[in-house]
Scaffold this motif. Structure first.
Motif, PDB file in Angstrom:
ATOM      1  N   GLN A   6       0.776  -1.182  -0.030  1.00 22.33           N
ATOM      2  CA  GLN A   6      -0.133   0.025  -0.038  1.00 22.33           C
ATOM      3  C   GLN A   6       0.836   1.319  -0.041  1.00 22.33           C
ATOM      4  O   GLN A   6       0.651   2.192  -0.733  1.00 22.33           O
ATOM      5  CB  GLN A   6      -1.002  -0.009   1.009  1.00 22.33           C
ATOM      6  CG  GLN A   6      -2.004  -0.811   0.897  1.00 22.33           C
ATOM      7  CD  GLN A   6      -2.701  -1.041   2.240  1.00 22.33           C
ATOM      8  OE1 GLN A   6      -2.515  -0.781   3.380  1.00 22.33           O
ATOM      9  NE2 GLN A   6      -4.052  -1.575   2.371  1.00 22.33           N
ATOM     10  N   MET A   7       1.934   1.239   0.971  1.00 27.50           N
ATOM     11  CA  MET A   7       2.851   2.324   0.839  1.00 27.50           C
ATOM     12  C   MET A   7       3.465   2.629  -0.544  1.00 27.50           C
ATOM     13  O   MET A   7       3.681   3.732  -1.067  1.00 27.50           O
ATOM     14  CB  MET A   7       3.957   2.126   1.856  1.00 27.50           C
ATOM     15  CG  MET A   7       3.545   2.349   3.333  1.00 27.50           C
ATOM     16  SD  MET A   7       3.054   4.000   3.743  1.00 27.50           S
ATOM     17  CE  MET A   7       4.552   4.791   3.362  1.00 27.50           C
ATOM     18  N   GLN A   9       2.164   2.604  -3.301  1.00 28.39           N
ATOM     19  CA  GLN A   9       1.459   3.364  -4.565  1.00 28.39           C
ATOM     20  C   GLN A   9       1.366   5.112  -4.055  1.00 28.39           C
ATOM     21  O   GLN A   9       1.071   5.494  -4.871  1.00 28.39           O
ATOM     22  CB  GLN A   9      -0.104   2.662  -3.948  1.00 28.39           C
ATOM     23  CG  GLN A   9      -0.150   1.200  -4.511  1.00 28.39           C
ATOM     24  CD  GLN A   9      -1.684   0.737  -3.920  1.00 28.39           C
ATOM     25  OE1 GLN A   9      -2.708   1.519  -3.560  1.00 28.39           O
ATOM     26  NE2 GLN A   9      -2.009  -0.476  -4.284  1.00 28.39           N
ATOM     27  N   ARG A  10       1.966   5.329  -2.676  1.00 32.29           N
ATOM     28  CA  ARG A  10       2.087   6.457  -2.609  1.00 32.29           C
ATOM     29  C   ARG A  10       3.268   7.151  -2.187  1.00 32.29           C
ATOM     30  O   ARG A  10       3.717   8.150  -2.013  1.00 32.29           O
ATOM     31  CB  ARG A  10       1.142   6.854  -1.281  1.00 32.29           C
ATOM     32  CG  ARG A  10      -0.277   6.423  -1.419  1.00 32.29           C
ATOM     33  CD  ARG A  10      -1.045   6.775  -0.236  1.00 32.29           C
ATOM     34  NE  ARG A  10      -2.419   6.934  -0.513  1.00 32.29           N
ATOM     35  CZ  ARG A  10      -3.209   5.707  -0.666  1.00 32.29           C
ATOM     36  NH1 ARG A  10      -2.709   4.663  -0.558  1.00 32.29           N
ATOM     37  NH2 ARG A  10      -4.665   5.854  -0.850  1.00 32.29           N
ATOM     38  N   ALA A  11       4.389   6.065  -2.311  1.00 30.30           N
ATOM     39  CA  ALA A  11       5.724   6.550  -1.944  1.00 30.30           C
ATOM     40  C   ALA A  11       6.601   5.964  -2.581  1.00 30.30           C
ATOM     41  O   ALA A  11       6.255   4.784  -3.425  1.00 30.30           O
ATOM     42  CB  ALA A  11       6.108   6.329  -0.407  1.00 30.30           C
TER      43      ALA A  11
END
Length: 70
Positions: A6-7, A9-11
């Motif tokens: 999940q991380m 996808q944003r970082a």
């Protein structure tokens, strides 16, 4: 690990990995305060630290008071 996926996808993937490893270290080692930490924290806060549950309960009560006063 789902959290790391999940991380990502944003970082950047290197950042997601580092964050994941940091949280894993906290869980495995359960970092414990050392001698002097309580005094330092009390000085910084201006009062003795309290449990998160107590803070949340006190905040909830204050919000209820504010909402009924309006």
């Amino acid at each position: 690990m789902r959290f790391e996926q999940q991380m990502r996808q944003r970082a950047p993937s290197w950042s997601a990995f580092d964050i994941c490893m940091t949280f894993e270290a906290y869980l495995e080692r359960a970092f414990v305060a050392e001698d002097g930490d309580l005094g330092t924290l009390t000085k910084l806060l201006g009062h003795a630290p309290r449990r998160y549950e107590d803070f949340a309960r006190e905040t909830f009560v204050k919000w209820q008071e504010l909402s009924t006063a309006a």
